[in-house]
Enzyme design. Sequence first.
Site, PDB file in Angstrom:
ATOM      1  N   ASP A  49       2.756  58.655 -59.567  1.00  0.00           N
ATOM      2  CA  ASP A  49       1.848  59.593 -60.227  1.00  0.00           C
ATOM      3  C   ASP A  49       2.147  59.646 -61.721  1.00  0.00           C
ATOM      4  O   ASP A  49       3.233  60.066 -62.126  1.00  0.00           O
ATOM      5  CB  ASP A  49       2.040  60.990 -59.617  1.00  0.00           C
ATOM      6  CG  ASP A  49       1.090  62.005 -60.235  1.00  0.00           C
ATOM      7  OD1 ASP A  49       0.071  62.317 -59.600  1.00  0.00           O
ATOM      8  OD2 ASP A  49       1.363  62.479 -61.364  1.00  0.00           O
ATOM      9  N   TYR A  54       1.125  61.651 -70.273  1.00  0.00           N
ATOM     10  CA  TYR A  54       2.572  61.403 -70.179  1.00  0.00           C
ATOM     11  C   TYR A  54       3.003  60.248 -71.085  1.00  0.00           C
ATOM     12  O   TYR A  54       4.190  60.037 -71.297  1.00  0.00           O
ATOM     13  CB  TYR A  54       3.009  61.060 -68.738  1.00  0.00           C
ATOM     14  CG  TYR A  54       2.676  62.056 -67.668  1.00  0.00           C
ATOM     15  CD1 TYR A  54       2.230  63.338 -67.959  1.00  0.00           C
ATOM     16  CD2 TYR A  54       2.816  61.720 -66.328  1.00  0.00           C
ATOM     17  CE1 TYR A  54       1.920  64.233 -66.944  1.00  0.00           C
ATOM     18  CE2 TYR A  54       2.517  62.604 -65.310  1.00  0.00           C
ATOM     19  CZ  TYR A  54       2.055  63.858 -65.629  1.00  0.00           C
ATOM     20  OH  TYR A  54       1.751  64.735 -64.622  1.00  0.00           O
ATOM     21  N   LYS A  79      -4.462  60.389 -64.779  1.00  0.00           N
ATOM     22  CA  LYS A  79      -5.277  61.584 -65.047  1.00  0.00           C
ATOM     23  C   LYS A  79      -5.951  61.525 -66.417  1.00  0.00           C
ATOM     24  O   LYS A  79      -5.353  61.042 -67.390  1.00  0.00           O
ATOM     25  CB  LYS A  79      -4.392  62.844 -64.987  1.00  0.00           C
ATOM     26  CG  LYS A  79      -3.502  62.874 -63.772  1.00  0.00           C
ATOM     27  CD  LYS A  79      -2.671  64.123 -63.631  1.00  0.00           C
ATOM     28  CE  LYS A  79      -1.598  63.932 -62.577  1.00  0.00           C
ATOM     29  NZ  LYS A  79      -0.372  63.259 -63.043  1.00  0.00           N
ATOM     30  N   HIS A 112      -7.219  66.239 -65.592  1.00  0.00           N
ATOM     31  CA  HIS A 112      -5.852  66.764 -65.679  1.00  0.00           C
ATOM     32  C   HIS A 112      -5.803  68.296 -65.801  1.00  0.00           C
ATOM     33  O   HIS A 112      -4.891  68.945 -65.279  1.00  0.00           O
ATOM     34  CB  HIS A 112      -5.144  66.130 -66.881  1.00  0.00           C
ATOM     35  CG  HIS A 112      -3.649  66.138 -66.773  1.00  0.00           C
ATOM     36  ND1 HIS A 112      -2.859  65.196 -67.370  1.00  0.00           N
ATOM     37  CD2 HIS A 112      -2.790  66.976 -66.133  1.00  0.00           C
ATOM     38  CE1 HIS A 112      -1.582  65.448 -67.099  1.00  0.00           C
ATOM     39  NE2 HIS A 112      -1.523  66.524 -66.352  1.00  0.00           N
TER      40      HIS A 112
END
Length: 281
Positions: A49, A54, A79, A112
Amino acid sequence: MKMDIKTTKKLNNGVEIPYLGFGVFQVKDGEDTVKSVKWALEAGYRHIDTATAYRNEGSVGQAIQESGINRKDIFITTKLPIDAMKKSTQMETFETSLKLLQTDYIDLYLIHWPHTGKNRESWKILEEIYKSGRARAIGVSNFMEKNIDALLADAKIVPTVDQIELHPHYSQHAVAAHCAKHGIACEAWSPLGGTGGKLLDDPVLNNIAKKYGKSAAQVTLRWELQNGIITIPKSTHQERIKANANLYDFELTLAEMKAINDLDANPQPLGMGWNPYTIEY
Ligand code: A2P
């Protein structure tokens, strides 16, 4: 249900997602992410994930390539960030994720974070991506009851998943029940209480852990699995990554499940992350 690391949950569109995934939130791009993801794959995880936000999708892609494991045997989630929703660059952002992850499809693509003015537009784009076959499933993250209702009023496709902050100190019973009512699978982020959290010191979890010769982290993850919740623990330590996947040689009793369910009876929310009930875009 007899479970192992490959046990999957069937989403509302028939796609199977492994219950246990490996999360890379706050793992540094580069060597840290590459190493952690490879350790996770070696330990048997087949669900990774990540997210555009990120900033480590490139390293996740590299680790998957270098692992030599067949792409179709790994379930990848990423996301759509709030920024791309604000700028209406959803499709380009999705395509950048594909490139970074070195793949031509994503298994699960999520919005997200809700954006009141942009959810509708973004969901239509996710529906288009899904119909094109470039995402096997689409869903949302951090959507609370009212965000889900507003989306469903207009959606052609019901989200498969809502990924929310969830752990024994923050069980999110209301939103989890709302998801269940609409056939949306519930997925936990910060399933171990998050970095710097106090969850793993909880005496109830530690007492149960002692009985099974397990850790509080393993008891927590086992509680999530037995509650039917998809979970994505993060670690950058190989031993912890392995231990967090060693969840299938014990089973919590109903009384233990109840004792853990009751841990968030505290009226004060103990989530570590932003609270989507109060943070609105
Ligand atoms: P680290 O990466 O240093 O192992 P969450 O998945 O809830 O976001 O929690 C992740 C946090 O919990 C990270 O800070 C991670 O640190 C730590 N962690 C992960 N697995 C374990 C474990 N088995 N025991 C203790 N802490 C853990």
